[in-house]
Scaffold this active site. Structure first.
Site, PDB file in Angstrom:
ATOM      1  N   GLU A  92       0.692  -1.108  -0.001  1.00  0.00           N
ATOM      2  CA  GLU A  92       0.124   0.171  -0.079  1.00  0.00           C
ATOM      3  C   GLU A  92       1.002   1.211  -0.041  1.00  0.00           C
ATOM      4  OE1 GLU A  92      -3.215  -0.021  -0.137  1.00  0.00           O
ATOM      5  OE2 GLU A  92      -3.643  -2.120   0.063  1.00  0.00           O
ATOM      6  N   CYS A 140      -2.183   9.341   2.227  1.00  0.00           N
ATOM      7  CA  CYS A 140      -1.966   8.520   1.030  1.00  0.00           C
ATOM      8  C   CYS A 140      -2.844   9.090  -0.231  1.00  0.00           C
ATOM      9  CB  CYS A 140      -1.608   7.484   0.954  1.00  0.00           C
ATOM     10  SG  CYS A 140      -3.099   6.527   1.858  1.00  0.00           S
TER      11      CYS A 140
HETATM   12  P1  NAD Z   1       7.487   5.404   7.673  1.00  0.00           P
HETATM   13  O1  NAD Z   1       8.447   6.090   7.627  1.00  0.00           O
HETATM   14  O2  NAD Z   1       6.607   5.114   8.903  1.00  0.00           O
HETATM   15  O3  NAD Z   1       7.724   3.969   6.996  1.00  0.00           O
HETATM   16  C1  NAD Z   1       6.763   2.901   7.018  1.00  0.00           C
HETATM   17  C2  NAD Z   1       6.944   1.744   7.749  1.00  0.00           C
HETATM   18  O4  NAD Z   1       8.318   1.178   6.995  1.00  0.00           O
HETATM   19  C3  NAD Z   1       7.460   1.726   8.991  1.00  0.00           C
HETATM   20  O5  NAD Z   1       6.803   0.816   9.827  1.00  0.00           O
HETATM   21  C4  NAD Z   1       9.134   1.799   9.080  1.00  0.00           C
HETATM   22  O6  NAD Z   1       9.390   1.610  10.342  1.00  0.00           O
HETATM   23  C5  NAD Z   1       9.236   0.855   7.936  1.00  0.00           C
HETATM   24  N1  NAD Z   1      10.506   0.971   7.317  1.00  0.00           N
HETATM   25  C6  NAD Z   1      11.310   1.941   7.274  1.00  0.00           C
HETATM   26  N2  NAD Z   1      12.309   1.752   6.403  1.00  0.00           N
HETATM   27  C7  NAD Z   1      12.516   0.242   6.539  1.00  0.00           C
HETATM   28  C8  NAD Z   1      13.025  -0.773   5.573  1.00  0.00           C
HETATM   29  N3  NAD Z   1      14.300  -0.342   5.283  1.00  0.00           N
HETATM   30  N4  NAD Z   1      12.715  -2.000   5.609  1.00  0.00           N
HETATM   31  C9  NAD Z   1      11.384  -2.252   6.057  1.00  0.00           C
HETATM   32  N5  NAD Z   1      10.609  -1.514   6.927  1.00  0.00           N
HETATM   33  C10 NAD Z   1      10.975  -0.206   6.765  1.00  0.00           C
HETATM   34  O7  NAD Z   1       6.274   5.931   6.704  1.00  0.00           O
HETATM   35  P2  NAD Z   1       6.474   6.525   5.174  1.00  0.00           P
HETATM   36  O8  NAD Z   1       7.070   5.565   4.245  1.00  0.00           O
HETATM   37  O9  NAD Z   1       7.071   7.911   5.580  1.00  0.00           O
HETATM   38  O10 NAD Z   1       5.004   6.888   5.200  1.00  0.00           O
HETATM   39  C11 NAD Z   1       4.515   7.566   4.071  1.00  0.00           C
HETATM   40  C12 NAD Z   1       4.099   7.051   2.742  1.00  0.00           C
HETATM   41  O11 NAD Z   1       3.199   6.088   2.870  1.00  0.00           O
HETATM   42  C13 NAD Z   1       3.635   7.973   1.790  1.00  0.00           C
HETATM   43  O12 NAD Z   1       4.219   7.958   0.452  1.00  0.00           O
HETATM   44  C14 NAD Z   1       2.112   7.684   1.730  1.00  0.00           C
HETATM   45  O13 NAD Z   1       1.554   7.912   0.448  1.00  0.00           O
HETATM   46  C15 NAD Z   1       2.272   6.307   2.008  1.00  0.00           C
HETATM   47  N6  NAD Z   1       1.043   5.806   2.498  1.00  0.00           N
HETATM   48  C16 NAD Z   1       0.293   4.880   1.721  1.00  0.00           C
HETATM   49  C17 NAD Z   1      -0.908   4.298   2.269  1.00  0.00           C
HETATM   50  C18 NAD Z   1      -1.922   3.333   1.316  1.00  0.00           C
HETATM   51  O14 NAD Z   1      -2.759   2.856   1.936  1.00  0.00           O
HETATM   52  N7  NAD Z   1      -1.558   3.309   0.247  1.00  0.00           N
HETATM   53  C19 NAD Z   1      -1.464   4.708   3.565  1.00  0.00           C
HETATM   54  C20 NAD Z   1      -0.738   5.434   4.070  1.00  0.00           C
HETATM   55  C21 NAD Z   1       0.343   6.125   3.981  1.00  0.00           C
END
Ligand code: NAD
Length: 486
Positions: free
Chosen positions: A234, A268
């Site tokens: 997602e 998102c």
């Molecule tokens: P974040 O930094 O919290 O990361 C998401 C998760 O990934 C966290 O649990 C983090 O610990 C983990 N993570 C980080 N690096 C990692 C790695 N190398 N390996 C495994 N896991 C790892 O959140 P973010 O990525 O900044 O979230 C924002 C993004 O999420 C935006 O792009 C947003 O559009 C997207 N998003 C999508 C949805 C959807 O339903 N499609 C919903 C909410 C957010």
């Protein structure tokens, strides 16, 4: 902390050694869940119902603490927004699963040619996959951890949740809530930093769900591929709104601005940018100013503005804006007297008129209170612009039904809304997810149940079939083929 708290956690100041302990505990919990699944691989409907009911009770019981934790992590988080999305949203989603579980679990009858298969019973049975990992981001800490958990438990699985380290108060609270509500061999939470996150994605899950950025999504998919673990991703992207000719009015502007203000753009499915017929850009700006003055005159100073998640994220949004300013873009402050506040990290919304395609705010997902307004001469140009980019999670079209349908037909996105924005994400019965770089797979409702189930094709042989025709000696098969193709 309750006596049931067996969740996996690193101490509150994560360091490499803290994650080492959490990773070891994760491996233990994972092995226990795998063993528990083998002992009880097919929980019946009563067990699943009781798990779903436990989620409803849990969310209601922890309502105030969820509100407080969100406020602590975001600097400022409106309590009604938390209540609506993180608490009531989860209650509604679990209730929807409870209401539909029986029909979701029912085997689906399939057809087989009676001349070949006689009176065999042929059906799909939705079997639990096993132990599922859920890595969730910071922007909806409960909605994106507990929400998919509803689908996962409805489908009869076990789960380990890994919340984001950007929301430590929510992560700790989630661990406590889950530990109090579920046995750890059914559901548990692991809390830690990036090393834990990386280790999490290397386990041999029966399915791995990741919600977050496309960049990390790629890494997750690579890690999962080593074990051939199926993934649901997602991800994010730039969701456009399009005002078609004649669609600009107060209601359209309200839908676009109000959606953008939800989580102050950190969503998102927020509107990333809006296409407006070129001759109407000035009116869009004017209507935006009027809407602000009438409905949210002191938005960035008031209780309904969500704080930006961290100073680093705030710096990023400000850097995008100053790049646009240096490039000579028109930047419109629609909130009179709006201010950025570093203590609560609240920021006012600004419009940026016709930013060039090379600017960061047109290349990256904005995820904050900046709304680029892009004037177009021909609807085909706006459609071409969308199709030239990555496929978005959502597209929002305003206009007459026929024109809106044309836009939907000519574009591809995870979801779409006509004459409003983002509401497709709030309907538990509608599958939610992306396509291409906005993700793969679906959760919510029936599709969520199926995403986390193994659709096992089962044939129960009875009588009067031609089973032996498929096997040597092939004399009968040869005659059958001759007959069929004559
Ligand atoms: P974040 O930094 O919290 O990361 C998401 C998760 O990934 C966290 O649990 C983090 O610990 C983990 N993570 C980080 N690096 C990692 C790695 N190398 N390996 C495994 N896991 C790892 O959140 P973010 O990525 O900044 O979230 C924002 C993004 O999420 C935006 O792009 C947003 O559009 C997207 N998003 C999508 C949805 C959807 O339903 N499609 C919903 C909410 C957010």
């Amino acid at each position: 902390m309750t006596k049931f708290d067996t969740s996996i956690r690193a101490p509150s100041q994560p360091s490499i050694s803290d994650d080492t302990a959490a990773i070891a505990a994760l491996h233990t919990a994972f092995a226990r869940q795998k063993a528990a699944f083998l002992e009880d691989p097919q929980p019946d409907i009563a067990v699943r119902r009781s798990n779903l009911a436990a989620i409803i009770d849990m969310m209601i019981r922890y309502r105030q603490r969820i509100v407080d934790a969100m406020h602590a992590d975001f600097g400022h988080h409106p309590a009604p927004e938390t209540d609506l999305i993180e608490v009531l949203g989860m209650v509604g989603r679990a209730q929807h699963a409870l209401d539909n579980l029986e029909s979701w679990m029912a085997p689906q009858r399939r057809q087989g040619d009676p001349a070949l298969f006689g009176d065999a019973a042929i059906e799909i049975r939705y079997q639990p996959k096993g132990v599922i990992g859920n890595i969730s981001p910071w922007n909806f800490p409960f909605d994106l951890s507990v929400g998919p958990l509803i689908d996962i438990l409805a489908a009869g699985n076990r789960a380990i949740l890994k919340p984001s380290d950007y929301t430590p108060a929510c992560a700790d609270l989630l661990a406590e809530m889950i530990a109090e509500t579920f046995e750890p061999d059914l559901v548990t939470v692991t809390v830690g930093g990036v090393d834990l996150a990386k280790a999490f994605s290397t386990l041999r899950w029966d399915h791995l769900l990741y919600t977050g950025s496309p960049a990390i999504g790629r890494e997750i998919m690579i890690a999962a591929a080593h074990n051939l673990v199926p993934v649901t991703l997602e991800l994010g992207g730039k969701c456009p709104a399009i005002l078609t000719e004649g669609a600009l009015d107060e209601s359209a502007v309200e839908s676009i601005l109000a959606t953008k203000l939800l989580k102050n753009g950190q969503m998102c499915i927020s509107v990333d940018h809006v296409f407006v017929p070129r001759g109407e850009v000035g009116r869009f700006v004017e209507l935006s100013r009027q809407w602000f003055a009438r409905h949210v005159p002191d938005y960035s100073r008031g209780p309904d503005c969500t704080g930006i998640i961290s100073d680093r994220h705030m710096d990023r949004i400000e850097a995008m804006l100053s790049e646009a300013r240096s490039a000579g873009c028109d930047i419109i402050e629609v909130e009179e007297g709006g201010v950025s506040d570093r203590t609560t990290r609240r920021m006012p919304l600004v419009l940026v008129l016709d930013p060039g395609p090379d600017l960061r705010l047109m290349r990256e997902e904005i995820f904050g209170p900046i709304l680029p307004v892009i004037g177009y001469d021909d609807l085909d140009d706006a459609i071409a612009d969308i199709n030239a980019g990555e496929r978005p999670l959502g597209i929002y079209v305003f206009g007459e039904a026929e024109i809106a349908e044309t836009v939907l037909k000519c574009t591809v996105s995870g979801g779409a809304v006509v004459n409003s924005c983002a509401v497709h994400g709030a309907i538990p019965d509608l599958p939610f997810g992306g396509i291409g770089s906005s993700g793969m797979g679906r959760h919510h409702g029936l599709e969520g149940f199926r995403e986390f189930s193994n659709p096992r094709g089962v044939v129960v042989r009875r009588t009067q079939d031609e089973f032996l025709t498929f096997c040597p000696p092939f004399a009968k098969a040869a005659a059958l083929v001759e007959n069929a193709l004559r």
